[in-house]
Motif scaffolding. Structure first.
Motif, PDB file in Angstrom:
ATOM      1  N   ASP A  88       0.920  -1.355   0.014  1.00  0.00           N
ATOM      2  CA  ASP A  88      -0.091   0.055   0.035  1.00  0.00           C
ATOM      3  C   ASP A  88       0.821   1.385   0.033  1.00  0.00           C
ATOM      4  N   TYR A  89       2.208   0.987   0.056  1.00  0.00           N
ATOM      5  CA  TYR A  89       3.134   2.014  -0.081  1.00  0.00           C
ATOM      6  C   TYR A  89       3.095   2.815  -1.431  1.00  0.00           C
ATOM      7  N   ARG A  90       2.598   4.081  -1.396  1.00  0.00           N
ATOM      8  CA  ARG A  90       2.254   4.664  -2.632  1.00  0.00           C
ATOM      9  C   ARG A  90       2.236   6.147  -2.533  1.00  0.00           C
ATOM     10  N   LEU A  91       3.011   6.620  -3.548  1.00  0.00           N
ATOM     11  CA  LEU A  91       3.037   8.276  -3.281  1.00  0.00           C
ATOM     12  C   LEU A  91       2.148   8.644  -4.801  1.00  0.00           C
ATOM     13  N   MET A  92       1.354   9.660  -4.463  1.00  0.00           N
ATOM     14  CA  MET A  92       0.386   9.957  -5.449  1.00  0.00           C
ATOM     15  C   MET A  92       0.122  11.620  -5.487  1.00  0.00           C
ATOM     16  N   THR A  93      -0.388  11.928  -6.678  1.00  0.00           N
ATOM     17  CA  THR A  93      -0.731  13.422  -6.683  1.00  0.00           C
ATOM     18  C   THR A  93      -2.004  13.603  -6.051  1.00  0.00           C
ATOM     19  N   ARG A  94      -2.535  14.856  -5.730  1.00  0.00           N
ATOM     20  CA  ARG A  94      -3.729  15.153  -5.335  1.00  0.00           C
ATOM     21  C   ARG A  94      -4.836  14.400  -6.026  1.00  0.00           C
ATOM     22  N   GLN A  95      -4.466  14.697  -7.527  1.00  0.00           N
ATOM     23  CA  GLN A  95      -5.734  14.169  -8.450  1.00  0.00           C
ATOM     24  C   GLN A  95      -5.863  12.739  -8.118  1.00  0.00           C
ATOM     25  N   VAL A  96      -5.184  11.810  -8.076  1.00  0.00           N
ATOM     26  CA  VAL A  96      -5.029  10.492  -7.861  1.00  0.00           C
ATOM     27  C   VAL A  96      -5.802  10.249  -6.552  1.00  0.00           C
ATOM     28  N   ALA A  97      -5.341  11.135  -5.536  1.00  0.00           N
ATOM     29  CA  ALA A  97      -6.021  11.025  -4.106  1.00  0.00           C
ATOM     30  C   ALA A  97      -7.491  11.097  -4.345  1.00  0.00           C
ATOM     31  N   ASP A  98      -7.755  12.184  -4.952  1.00  0.00           N
ATOM     32  CA  ASP A  98      -9.126  12.621  -4.908  1.00  0.00           C
ATOM     33  C   ASP A  98     -10.008  11.518  -5.698  1.00  0.00           C
ATOM     34  N   ALA A  99      -9.338  10.909  -6.883  1.00  0.00           N
ATOM     35  CA  ALA A  99     -10.008   9.940  -7.349  1.00  0.00           C
ATOM     36  C   ALA A  99     -10.101   8.712  -6.487  1.00  0.00           C
ATOM     37  N   ILE A 100      -9.479   8.347  -5.731  1.00  0.00           N
ATOM     38  CA  ILE A 100      -9.612   7.270  -4.844  1.00  0.00           C
ATOM     39  C   ILE A 100     -10.809   7.539  -3.825  1.00  0.00           C
ATOM     40  N   LEU A 101     -10.652   8.870  -3.206  1.00  0.00           N
ATOM     41  CA  LEU A 101     -11.576   9.245  -2.457  1.00  0.00           C
ATOM     42  C   LEU A 101     -13.236   9.160  -3.044  1.00  0.00           C
ATOM     43  N   SER A 102     -12.968   9.382  -4.508  1.00  0.00           N
ATOM     44  CA  SER A 102     -14.446   9.391  -4.969  1.00  0.00           C
ATOM     45  C   SER A 102     -15.189   8.007  -4.882  1.00  0.00           C
ATOM     46  N   MET A 103     -14.283   6.967  -4.576  1.00  0.00           N
ATOM     47  CA  MET A 103     -14.795   5.570  -4.520  1.00  0.00           C
ATOM     48  C   MET A 103     -15.199   5.505  -2.931  1.00  0.00           C
ATOM     49  N   THR A 104     -16.392   5.717  -2.624  1.00  0.00           N
ATOM     50  CA  THR A 104     -16.944   5.596  -1.376  1.00  0.00           C
ATOM     51  C   THR A 104     -17.388   4.311  -0.912  1.00  0.00           C
ATOM     52  N   GLU A 105     -17.092   3.142  -1.433  1.00  0.00           N
ATOM     53  CA  GLU A 105     -17.518   1.859  -1.046  1.00  0.00           C
ATOM     54  C   GLU A 105     -17.163   1.450   0.381  1.00  0.00           C
ATOM     55  N   TYR A 106     -18.019   0.840   0.911  1.00  0.00           N
ATOM     56  CA  TYR A 106     -17.927   0.353   2.357  1.00  0.00           C
ATOM     57  C   TYR A 106     -16.830  -0.724   2.445  1.00  0.00           C
ATOM     58  N   ASN A 107     -16.924  -1.694   1.601  1.00  0.00           N
ATOM     59  CA  ASN A 107     -16.116  -2.749   1.572  1.00  0.00           C
ATOM     60  C   ASN A 107     -14.991  -2.403   0.543  1.00  0.00           C
ATOM     61  N   ARG A 108     -13.857  -1.992   1.480  1.00  0.00           N
ATOM     62  CA  ARG A 108     -12.623  -1.377   0.515  1.00  0.00           C
ATOM     63  C   ARG A 108     -11.603  -2.328   0.475  1.00  0.00           C
ATOM     64  N   PHE A 109     -11.220  -2.607  -0.694  1.00  0.00           N
ATOM     65  CA  PHE A 109      -9.988  -3.252  -1.133  1.00  0.00           C
ATOM     66  C   PHE A 109      -8.889  -2.463  -1.912  1.00  0.00           C
TER      67      PHE A 109
END
Ligand code: UDP
Ligand code: MG
Length: 309
Positions: free
Chosen positions: A159-180
């Motif tokens: 899970d060690y990942r460096l990302m730009t704000r854009q990618v972080a926001d993309a991940i945040l847009s996935m609001t599912e409860y079961n997170r993998f």
């Protein structure tokens, strides 16, 4: 100056909090040189030891340290999500607190972001120091997963990942409860650079993942990123219907041609037990998806905050 957020999920890690902090700050010169301002977010995942007070101690010396603690243990995935939500950085990195994600790799990772990559991911190429069965099951899981899912899930990815704000926001847009996360990272896409390194042993304390915890986590991964098991269930249904049809025809013909009134009990028992086994198995598959859907439609929060400093 750009802001650089470091998200650190912690669960019963009192011994590692300070070690991690010092190890991370060995990169201070690099941060200065690249004009990166630090923000260290320790996300306490409902620890029962002194993790929270250890972080508060650091906080007293250094304003850049932040703490968010959960009302109970919600799991690493929830901690990652909370960290991403809380982070304000232009660049965001997720790191384990046990130093298995070496902070010394950060300058190299950042250099790829400068070259234009949206995210830099890491994978370990060895599983040295891990129990044999665990490695074997992990390898099996990745092979299976990549065969049944369209989302690419890389073996040994951390899970060690460096990302730009854009990618972080993309991940945040996935609001599912079961997170993998491993699947979520793959699903969002973007230009990703992979770095490889040898497995590093945990600094102090013990792993928080038991074999069974990992096993159920892998089922989470499968149901979250593939519906293939459902298709397999239906295919099996069709195959068995077809076989049953042939069997019926054969039985009727045999009866008409040869009589054969009483024999056939053992084969009947075999057929009934085989088919009921297959039925229960398929029902179980459907049940897995149903239970995940059930949890999803409840729309429960992914985590609950107790303290946010
Ligand atoms: N972790 C967490 N919540 C949990 C389990 C683990 O926040 O329920 C954190 C843990 O503190 C560590 C990271 O996730 O920073 C990885 O956990 P661990 O080192 O136990 O896993 P492993 O490296 O053995 O896969
Ligand atoms: Mg670890």
């Amino acid at each position: 100056m750009s802001l650089f957020s470091v998200i650190v999920p912690c669960y019963n890690e009192e011994e590692n909090i300070a070690d991690f902090y010092h190890e991370l700050l060995k990169n201070q010169e690099f941060f200065n040189e690249k004009k990166l301002e630090l923000e260290i977010l320790y996300i306490d995942d409902g620890s029962k030891d002194n993790t929270v007070s250890e972080v508060k101690k650091l906080r007293e010396q250094d304003e850049r340290v932040h703490l968010m603690s959960f009302s109970r243990n919600f799991g690493k995935e929830a901690a990652i999500y909370a960290g991403l939500q809380k982070s304000k950085g232009d660049y965001v990195v997720i790191m384990d607190v046990d130093l298995q994600d070496p902070p010394a790799l950060l300058p190299e990772m950042y250099s790829y972001i400068e070259k234009g990559y949206d995210s830099v991911a890491t994978r370990r190429v060895t599983r040295k120091g891990e129990p044999m069965i665990r490695s074997a099951f992990a390898r099996m899981f990745y092979r299976l997963m990549n065969r049944i899912s369209k989302t690419e899930i890389v073996d040994g990815a951390r899970d060690y990942r460096l990302m730009t704000r854009q990618v972080a926001d993309a991940i945040l847009s996935m609001t599912e409860y079961n997170r993998f996360s491993k699947g979520i990272f793959g699903w969002v896409g973007y230009e990703t650079k992979w770095l490889e390194y040898e497995n590093v042993m945990r600094n102090k304390g013990e792993t928080k993942w038991s074999f069974w915890k990992l096993f159920f986590y892998s089922i989470e991964g499968i149901t979250a990123f593939s519906t293939m098991p459902l298709a397999i269930a239906s295919i099996m249904g069709v195959v068995f219907c077809f076989a049953a049809f042939i069997l019926i025809v054969v039985t009727i013909l045999r009866k008409l041609l040869y009589g054969d009134p009483t024999s056939g009990w053992p084969s009947l028992v075999c057929i009934i037990s085989l088919i009921s086994g297959v039925q229960l198995f398929c029902l179980g598959i459907v049940g897995q998806y149903l239970s995940k859907t059930y949890m999803e439609v409840k729309r429960r929060p992914i985590y609950l905050v107790k303290e946010d400093i």
